[in-house]
Design an enzyme around this catalytic site. Structure first.
Site, PDB file in Angstrom:
ATOM      1  N   SER A  74      18.685 -34.626 -81.936  1.00 25.16           N
ATOM      2  CA  SER A  74      18.434 -33.399 -81.170  1.00 25.16           C
ATOM      3  C   SER A  74      19.284 -32.254 -81.705  1.00 25.16           C
ATOM      4  O   SER A  74      20.517 -32.303 -81.655  1.00 25.16           O
ATOM      5  CB  SER A  74      18.747 -33.626 -79.686  1.00 25.16           C
ATOM      6  OG  SER A  74      18.841 -32.378 -79.014  1.00 25.16           O
ATOM      7  N   ARG A 132      19.648 -18.119 -81.368  1.00 26.25           N
ATOM      8  CA  ARG A 132      20.970 -18.233 -82.003  1.00 26.25           C
ATOM      9  C   ARG A 132      21.503 -16.862 -82.428  1.00 26.25           C
ATOM     10  O   ARG A 132      22.707 -16.636 -82.429  1.00 26.25           O
ATOM     11  CB  ARG A 132      20.875 -19.199 -83.193  1.00 26.25           C
ATOM     12  CG  ARG A 132      20.753 -20.673 -82.710  1.00 26.25           C
ATOM     13  CD  ARG A 132      20.107 -21.538 -83.763  1.00 26.25           C
ATOM     14  NE  ARG A 132      20.126 -22.958 -83.463  1.00 26.25           N
ATOM     15  CZ  ARG A 132      19.245 -23.596 -82.674  1.00 26.25           C
ATOM     16  NH1 ARG A 132      18.270 -22.916 -82.061  1.00 26.25           N
ATOM     17  NH2 ARG A 132      19.331 -24.915 -82.480  1.00 26.25           N
ATOM     18  N   SER A 172      13.854 -20.517 -82.141  1.00 26.71           N
ATOM     19  CA  SER A 172      15.187 -21.125 -82.290  1.00 26.71           C
ATOM     20  C   SER A 172      16.162 -20.145 -82.931  1.00 26.71           C
ATOM     21  O   SER A 172      17.313 -20.008 -82.509  1.00 26.71           O
ATOM     22  CB  SER A 172      15.096 -22.371 -83.171  1.00 26.71           C
ATOM     23  OG  SER A 172      14.332 -23.362 -82.543  1.00 26.71           O
ATOM     24  N   GLY A 223      14.860 -24.797 -72.593  1.00 27.84           N
ATOM     25  CA  GLY A 223      15.786 -25.896 -72.859  1.00 27.84           C
ATOM     26  C   GLY A 223      16.850 -25.507 -73.875  1.00 27.84           C
ATOM     27  O   GLY A 223      18.019 -25.901 -73.764  1.00 27.84           O
ATOM     28  N   GLN A 256      19.384 -29.425 -80.293  1.00 28.14           N
ATOM     29  CA  GLN A 256      19.988 -28.761 -79.130  1.00 28.14           C
ATOM     30  C   GLN A 256      21.330 -29.391 -78.798  1.00 28.14           C
ATOM     31  O   GLN A 256      22.303 -28.684 -78.510  1.00 28.14           O
ATOM     32  CB  GLN A 256      19.038 -28.832 -77.930  1.00 28.14           C
ATOM     33  CG  GLN A 256      17.785 -27.980 -78.140  1.00 28.14           C
ATOM     34  CD  GLN A 256      16.830 -28.022 -76.977  1.00 28.14           C
ATOM     35  OE1 GLN A 256      16.964 -28.852 -76.077  1.00 28.14           O
ATOM     36  NE2 GLN A 256      15.835 -27.143 -76.988  1.00 28.14           N
ATOM     37  N   ASP A 277       8.099 -30.156 -82.314  1.00 24.50           N
ATOM     38  CA  ASP A 277       7.399 -29.226 -81.422  1.00 24.50           C
ATOM     39  C   ASP A 277       5.918 -29.065 -81.778  1.00 24.50           C
ATOM     40  O   ASP A 277       5.188 -28.378 -81.062  1.00 24.50           O
ATOM     41  CB  ASP A 277       8.068 -27.844 -81.470  1.00 24.50           C
ATOM     42  CG  ASP A 277       9.421 -27.848 -80.767  1.00 24.50           C
ATOM     43  OD1 ASP A 277       9.661 -28.749 -79.942  1.00 24.50           O
ATOM     44  OD2 ASP A 277      10.227 -26.950 -81.060  1.00 24.50           O
TER      45      ASP A 277
HETATM   46  C1  S3P Z   1      15.241 -26.636 -80.527  1.00 18.40           C
HETATM   47  C2  S3P Z   1      15.354 -27.963 -80.770  1.00 18.40           C
HETATM   48  C3  S3P Z   1      14.316 -28.930 -80.398  1.00 18.40           C
HETATM   49  C4  S3P Z   1      12.985 -28.272 -80.060  1.00 18.40           C
HETATM   50  C5  S3P Z   1      13.168 -27.066 -79.219  1.00 18.40           C
HETATM   51  C6  S3P Z   1      14.048 -26.032 -79.904  1.00 18.40           C
HETATM   52  C7  S3P Z   1      16.364 -25.739 -80.922  1.00 18.40           C
HETATM   53  O1  S3P Z   1      14.758 -29.671 -79.279  1.00 18.40           O
HETATM   54  O2  S3P Z   1      12.135 -29.185 -79.413  1.00 18.40           O
HETATM   55  O3  S3P Z   1      11.906 -26.465 -78.942  1.00 18.40           O
HETATM   56  O4  S3P Z   1      16.188 -24.511 -80.949  1.00 18.40           O
HETATM   57  O5  S3P Z   1      17.447 -26.269 -81.212  1.00 18.40           O
HETATM   58  P1  S3P Z   1      15.637 -31.007 -79.477  1.00 18.40           P
HETATM   59  O6  S3P Z   1      16.706 -30.633 -80.391  1.00 18.40           O
HETATM   60  O7  S3P Z   1      16.160 -31.404 -78.149  1.00 18.40           O
HETATM   61  O8  S3P Z   1      14.668 -32.007 -80.040  1.00 18.40           O
END
Ligand code: S3P
Length: 452
Positions: A185, A44, A40, A112, A187, A334
């Site tokens: 979330s 970023r 993550s 994702g 994300q 995760d």
């Molecule tokens: C992440 C947020 C999580 C996590 C993903 C990485 C991120 O997803 O499952 O592996 O880097 O912001 P969600 O925010 O959709 O739960």
């Protein structure tokens, strides 16, 4: 002693072997190791470095396929990104308004985080773009980002069903929103924070439960602290300007989690995991395992580049089943594949609820893990939003399918440490998305893994 054979073949199959009939113990997991950088935070660092002014220096970067997809996307938008070693990058920022229109579709592979965060960033650009990914990413829900972005004035088309590809029209200006997220979330939150940097007015994003806050912390490191009002993040984009900085990426607690479980379940284990990110929004796995009786100590806690980091010592302990506290779910989102293996080894019943999000990760992690555990003879019952596992009896051999999901594959490798008979794990190639050196590192800790 059981051993694990890791087969890297065109069909990406891992085999785990057990050479002890009956009562099984794996090789003790001992020593020290540093797992690769946080996925993550690595994403970023590239995104913020690209839109900052000046040269951002990143160390500890994760060279996973997911992060390389982010790097490739920014290179395709004219950002100069140089790799100096396996873990060191420099990014020459082009400023908030310096990205160039990509000539082709941006392919974000399995990631994702890349597609959702980029959708927010690209919604504010004066050029159009198309984002897509692999077959797993093309099944993942995107309305959670496209709907609030549309409310900000973005025009984004999805495939039927609200999945990628995403076609983002050139922006004629975004407006701020006040948004209460229906799902917890990071994300979605981060996507809207990035879009808000380009919007007219002050955006407020409220989360139903705390989620990882790496975007907020890193923006502060780039000279742009956001506001916080309780559960609400406040983005005021007036006069905003990101200044390049140094980013030291800690080891990924999500990768460390597999070894926490391994050391907890194999007798005689004593493992030190070094320089692990222990941001309070990520330590659900430690909280949950400790509640199950795990012997985990966080030492030398320090703050590096705005993120807390620690050395984590894990020794084998007798685990027992628990009702997983719902507030820990987003903090361990995760890590459930690894936690389910711990639950299979724990005496008594472990019950997870409130985790329906697991069904829309890289695979349906509730179904994939339940199917695999059941194939190995574990009493696991999937539910709409979680699982019930009655553990502590035995884990047998058999065949499991990871459904191309890195974390499912690595979790079942850990099951191989205590299984009574061989396990074959199918479709494991995506381990490289988050943990490129998994085999080498696992072997160095005493997990008997072989690539054949
Ligand atoms: C992440 C947020 C999580 C996590 C993903 C990485 C991120 O997803 O499952 O592996 O880097 O912001 P969600 O925010 O959709 O739960």
């Amino acid at each position: 002693m059981s051993s694990v054979i890791f087969i890297s073949s065109p069909i990406n199959t891992f085999n785990t072997l057990s050479d002890s009939a009956g009562g099984v113990t794996g090789t003790a997991i001992r020593g020290e190791l540093r797992v690769p950088g946080d996925k993550s935070i690595s994403h970023r660092s590239v995104m913020l470095g690209a839109i900052a002014q000046g040269i951002t220096e990143v160390s500890g970067f994760l060279q996973g396929e997911d992060n390389l997809a982010t790097v490739d996307a920014f290179r395709a938008m004219g950002v100069d990104i140089l790799q100096h070693s396996d873990t060191e990058l420099t990014i020459t920022g082009v400023g908030l308004h310096g990205l160039q229109a990509p000539r082709t579709t941006l392919d974000l592979g399995n990631s994702g985080t890349s597609i959702r965060l980029l959708s927010g960033l690209l919604a504010g650009q004066k050029f159009a773009s198309v984002l897509t990914g692999d077959s797993s990413l093309q099944q993942r829900p995107m309305r959670r980002v496209t709907e609030p972005l549309a409310a900000m004035g973005a025009a984004i088309a999805t495939a039927d069903g609200g999945t990628p590809p995403l076609s983002i029209a050139a922006s004629s200006g975004l407006r701020a929103i006040d948004y209460v997220m229906p799902v917890a979330s990071a994300q979605v939150k981060s996507c809207l924070i990035l879009a808000a940097l380009y919007a007219e007015g002050v955006t407020r994003v409220t989360e139903p439960a705390p989620t990882r806050d790496h975007t907020e912390r890193m923006l502060a490191g780039f000279g742009c602290p956001l506001g916080r009002e309780g559960d609400t993040v406040v983005v005021d984009p007036r006069d905003i300007r990101l200044r390049a900085c140094k980013v030291d990426v800690p080891a990924d607690i999500s990768s460390a989690a597999f070894f926490m479980v391994a050391a907890s379940i194999v007798p005689g284990s004593d493992l030190l995991l070094r320089h692990v990110g222990v941001n309070p929004t990520r330590i659900g796995v430690i909280n949950i395992l400790k509640q199950m009786g795990a012997d985990i100590e966080m030492g030398a806690v320090r703050e590096i580049g705005g993120e807390p980091v620690a050395d984590i010592r894990v020794r084998c302990a007798k685990l027992h089943g628990i009702d997983i506290p719902p507030e820990q779910v987003p903090l361990a989102i995760d890590e459930f594949p690894a936690i389910f293996i711990a639950a299979a080894c724990a005496e008594g019943e472990t019950v997870l609820t409130g985790a329906a999000e697991l069904r829309v990760k890289e695979s349906d992690r509730i179904q994939a893990m339940a199917d695999g555990l059941i194939a190995l003879g574990v009493d696991a019952v999937p539910t709409a939003d979680g699982m019930v596992i009655r553990g502590g009896v035995r884990i047998g051999g058999g065949e499991v399918d990871s459904h191309g999901d890195h974390r499912i594959a690595m979790a079942f490798v850990m099951a191989g440490l205590v299984a009574e008979a061989p396990i074959t794990i199918r479709d494991c190639g995506n381990v490289n998305t988050s943990f490129p050196d998994f085999i080498t590192l696992a072997r160095s800790a005493g997990v008997n893994v072989e690539a054949v």
